[in-house]
Structure formats: C-alpha cells, structure tokens
Design a protein around this motif. Structure first.
Motif, PDB file in Angstrom:
ATOM      1  N   THR A 153       4.575   3.274  -2.953  1.00 46.81           N
ATOM      2  CA  THR A 153       4.529   2.743  -1.554  1.00 46.81           C
ATOM      3  C   THR A 153       3.255   2.524  -0.970  1.00 46.81           C
ATOM      4  N   LEU A 241       4.915  -3.479   3.757  1.00 51.98           N
ATOM      5  CA  LEU A 241       5.685  -2.374   4.362  1.00 51.98           C
ATOM      6  C   LEU A 241       4.607  -2.132   5.739  1.00 51.98           C
ATOM      7  N   LEU A 261       7.710   6.729   3.445  1.00 52.86           N
ATOM      8  CA  LEU A 261       7.932   5.434   3.830  1.00 52.86           C
ATOM      9  C   LEU A 261       8.020   5.555   5.480  1.00 52.86           C
ATOM     10  N   CYS A 267       7.540   3.205   8.497  1.00 52.19           N
ATOM     11  CA  CYS A 267       8.676   2.287   8.443  1.00 52.19           C
ATOM     12  C   CYS A 267       9.763   3.063   9.180  1.00 52.19           C
TER      13      CYS A 267
END
Length: 466
Positions: A153, A241, A261, A267
């Motif tokens: 990520t 993202l 995340l 997010c």
C-alpha cells in the motif's frame, strides 16, 4: 441444543497448527505477473516451498530462496552484499518490475535489517524492493498475503481529488493554454475517471482474474465502477490511494491491510460482509451501494436464482452438523454461508479474530442464525486442538473442517473431514462460485453415502465407539 440469541466468544491458549505464511508466495507470484518473490530463510523454508508449491523445473517460476548460511547467522558475511548479488542476478535474468523480499522466522530471530538494506539496494539497482515479514510468527498462513499487501500500500500512487487538480491549474494560467495542455496531457486518464463517477472504489485482496472480473461486473450492474485492485495484475498498475478513496476487502484475513489503508493512506474503509456465498455477496454489494447512495437493483432476484441452482447440494447438507477447527481465518464467512444452507455449526475455531474488521460478517452470522432458526455457534479464538478433539467426540459432527494434521486422526474416529486449505485455493467468491464451496463441503458426505451403500458404515461406527 439450547438456542442462544447472541454469539458467544471464548479464547483458549492452543498452539498454532497451520501452514507457514510464506506459502502466500504460491498465489501472489501468479497474481502479480511482473513480480519476483525472494524468500530470505533457511533450508527448512526452501523444503517447505518445494513441497507446498512443487518443483517446477520447466516453468521457471518467479520466486526463489536466498538461503541463509552459518556465515549470515554469525554476522561474518555482509547481508547487503549477499542480497545485492542475488538481486542483480534476478534483474539480469528475469527483469521484473518489482522484487518482494519475504522475511522468515530466522530473519526475525537474528534481527536482519531488511528494511534498512532494501532502500539502499533499490536506489543502487533502480528497481523497487518491497520488504514483507511474512514469517511463521503470524496466527495463520493466510496472513502472509495480508503482510505483503500492507507493505505494498505504501507504493501505491497518491490520489488527487478534483479540488487538488483545480489548485494545480489556477486561474492565472487562463491566458496560457500551452501551460494548461502540457499539465493535462499526463492526467487525461484521471480526468476521465473523475467524469465517469463521483466515488473512487478500490478493492483489496488477491483473487484469480476471472473471479475479480465477476465481482467487477456485479458492481457495474449497480452503476459502480471499480477503480482498481490491490494487488493489481501488474505492479506498474497499482491503484491510486488517498483521502477520498473508498476501499473494501474481499477476504476476512486482511485486517492489517485495512488498518494500513485507513491510518497511513487516509482511505475510507467500507465495512461489509465478505462476498462468499449468495447471501454474503448480496450483502457485500448492498453495503457498497448504501455508502454511495445507490439503490440496489435486481439483487434479490439474482440471489434467489443462485439458490435455485444449489438445490441438489442443499438436499445433502440440510440438517447436517459441522465443526470448524480453525486454520485460515475464512471460518466465520464459511460458517455463515453453511448455516444459511441449513447446516448446524457446533463450533467455529479461528486462530485470530479482528472483531472490528469482521464486525459486519459477525452481524450477518447472527442474523442468519435467527433467520434459519439455528443455534448460535460457539466461536473459539486460538483453540486448543486437544480440547476440540474431546468436544468433537461428544458432539459427533457429520463433518469437520480441519487442517491436514488432524484429518487422518478424525477420519480414524469415524468423523468425515475436509481440509481447510482447499477453501483457500478454491474459487469461492461471488454468486457464481457458491457452487464450488458446496462441492467441497459435500464431497466427503457424498463419499460416506457411497461407502455406506457398500457396507462400510459399520466399520466407521465401530471406530467411533473405540
């Protein structure tokens, strides 16, 4: 059995009887087509990979072992030089877009500084190097994928909202069309993406391409377009993202990725049940639709059609009892689906439970038990396998979902078993693949029926009473 109105949670202190998390290499190297996985470990790790993945001499798989020797463990060799030599060879022979280092128990014990060495070699080689400590200190082998995705990520590009883009192209440039065109030329795809829908949705979890396409199609029927997947088929196509991006998981063992995340990439996580079984898939889509203020269309008819196609399997499992010993963290979702199919679940053993990440799944499990008028299963975290064997001897379930270590002892006691690892590698997500779940579950039950016709049931009953 007394019917409870709420789920009961218990925690034991059993040992973990599961695969090593480095087994995630088996499916991730196939999913990320331009990657190369380098497992840094001992001979034991190499033997495990050979047995678990098979020795594919002619296929030239995109993974390898960096075997630690006595000189590495005693710090007589320079780790950076040794890993650099191996990575240069990988770059020369395979030319991947990314090299993913998989740390093991040994690298943890000797405290090898993989996170410090990685950036130095990445700068030297001009090739991304991701470090993921998918070692045997995790609770379940599926958490290896969780570790890799959480590390990945940080390599996803930053998402820019419409507001941010407007700040990039201020009003003072209105008389300079060349400036504006030059800046827009590199972001046409992003502009189209913004025009096509208001919300950005990224799904995370490694699924076969065909299954991922099926879930994409199901969401497109509700006018929801998936912006990308983590992991993507190619490292160079990782999704953007950032703040304003909605993310939703497809597997219950990705709690670390979900946390990363939210906390690191800002997010917004959509907490939904997981798309396993017709009921779970419908609930998963409905939750995503509710977040985007979209009225679901045709989901009830779609689910009912799938249930009609499962009639032959439902006749076999209805009224049967099942016991989950706990192995791969898919237990809650599978138990919920099988209860909806008419089965009785005595116990759900699970190596690790993140109640926040699985909150929606647990809620659906409870609602399903009430709807089907079935007893609430007992949920045991970190189960003690010896105690489980005693409980199974008393309960005598029709089927036990277990790891390979306990399958033969249970079969010898007259209890039909199914390896839990098979559900990890099977295609079980989405409406269409619900049949595959029941195919796996009913196979030992159908085999038992066939053997009964040949007079083998008497032998099983005698074994059960001894």
């Amino acid at each position: 059995m007394k019917t409870l109105e709420t789920l009961t949670f218990e925690c034991e202190t059993g040992n973990y009887h599961t695969f090593c998390p480095i087994s995630c290499v088996a499916w991730l190297y196939q999913k990320i087509e331009d990657s190369f996985f380098l497992v840094v470990g001992t001979k034991t790790c190499g033997y495990f990979l050979q047995n678990a993945l098979g020795v594919m001499i002619f296929a030239e798989p995109r993974y390898a072992m960096a075997e630690l020797e006595e000189g590495d463990i005693s710090a007589q060799l320079n780790d950076q030089e040794e890993l650099g030599r191996i990575c240069r060879q990988i770059k020369r022979d395979r030319d991947p877009s990314v090299i993913i280092w998989i740390g093991t128990c040994t690298t943890e014990i000797i405290k090898m500084d993989l996170e410090g060495i990685g950036p130095k070699l990445e700068k030297e080689l001009g090739l991304p190097i991701i470090v993921a400590r998918a070692n045997g200190l995790d609770y379940a082998f599926t958490q290896g994928e969780d570790t890799v995705l959480a590390a990945m990520t940080h390599r996803c590009p930053e998402y820019q909202s419409k507001k941010d883009e407007q700040q990039q192209y201020p009003v003072e440039n209105i008389d300079k069309p060349d400036v504006i065109l030059s800046k827009l030329s590199g972001s046409i795809s992003k502009a189209i993406e913004h025009q096509s829908h208001d919300h950005i949705l990224v799904l995370f979890g490694s699924l076969p391409s065909t299954v991922a396409s099926q879930l994409n199609s199901e969401l497109e029927r509700q006018s929801i377009r998936v912006s990308g997947w983590l992991p993507s088929q190619r490292y160079t196509e990782l999704p953007s993202l950032g703040k304003g991006v909605y993310v939703c998981g497809v597997n219950p063992f990705l709690s670390r990725t979900a946390t990363t995340l939210m906390r690191r990439r800002k997010c917004q996580l959509i907490g939904a049940p997981f798309p396993i079984g017709p009921d779970g898939t419908r609930a998963w889509i409905e939750k995503i639709c509710s977040v985007f203020n979209i009225e679901p269309y045709g989901l009830e008819e779609r689910e009912n059609k799938i249930w009609k196609g499962l009639r032959d399997y439902l006749e076999i499992v209805t009224g049967k009892s099942i016991f989950f010993m706990g192995d791969n963290l898919l237990e809650i979702s599978l138990a919920r689906f099988l209860i909806r199919c008419g089965m009785i679940v005595y116990e759900i053993g699970i190596p690790y439970m993140d109640k926040r990440y699985q909150a929606a799944e647990l809620s659906l499990l409870q609602d399903t038990c009430i709807k089907m008028n079935k007893p609430m299963p007992r949920i045991v975290e970190k189960p003690d396998n010896y105690n489980q064997m005693q409980r199974m001897h008393e309960l005598r379930p029709d089927l036990a979902i277990t790891g390979m270590a306990h399958a033969n002892p249970l079969e010898a006691r007259g209890i039909d078993t199914k390896w839990s690892v098979e559900f990890t590698f099977a295609q079980i997500h989405g409406f269409i693949n619900s049949k595959d779940v029941l195919e796996l579950v009913t196979r030992p039950l159908r085999r038992n029926t066939d053997l009964g016709a040949l007079g083998w049931n008497n032998l099983s009953k005698q074994a059960l009473t001894t």
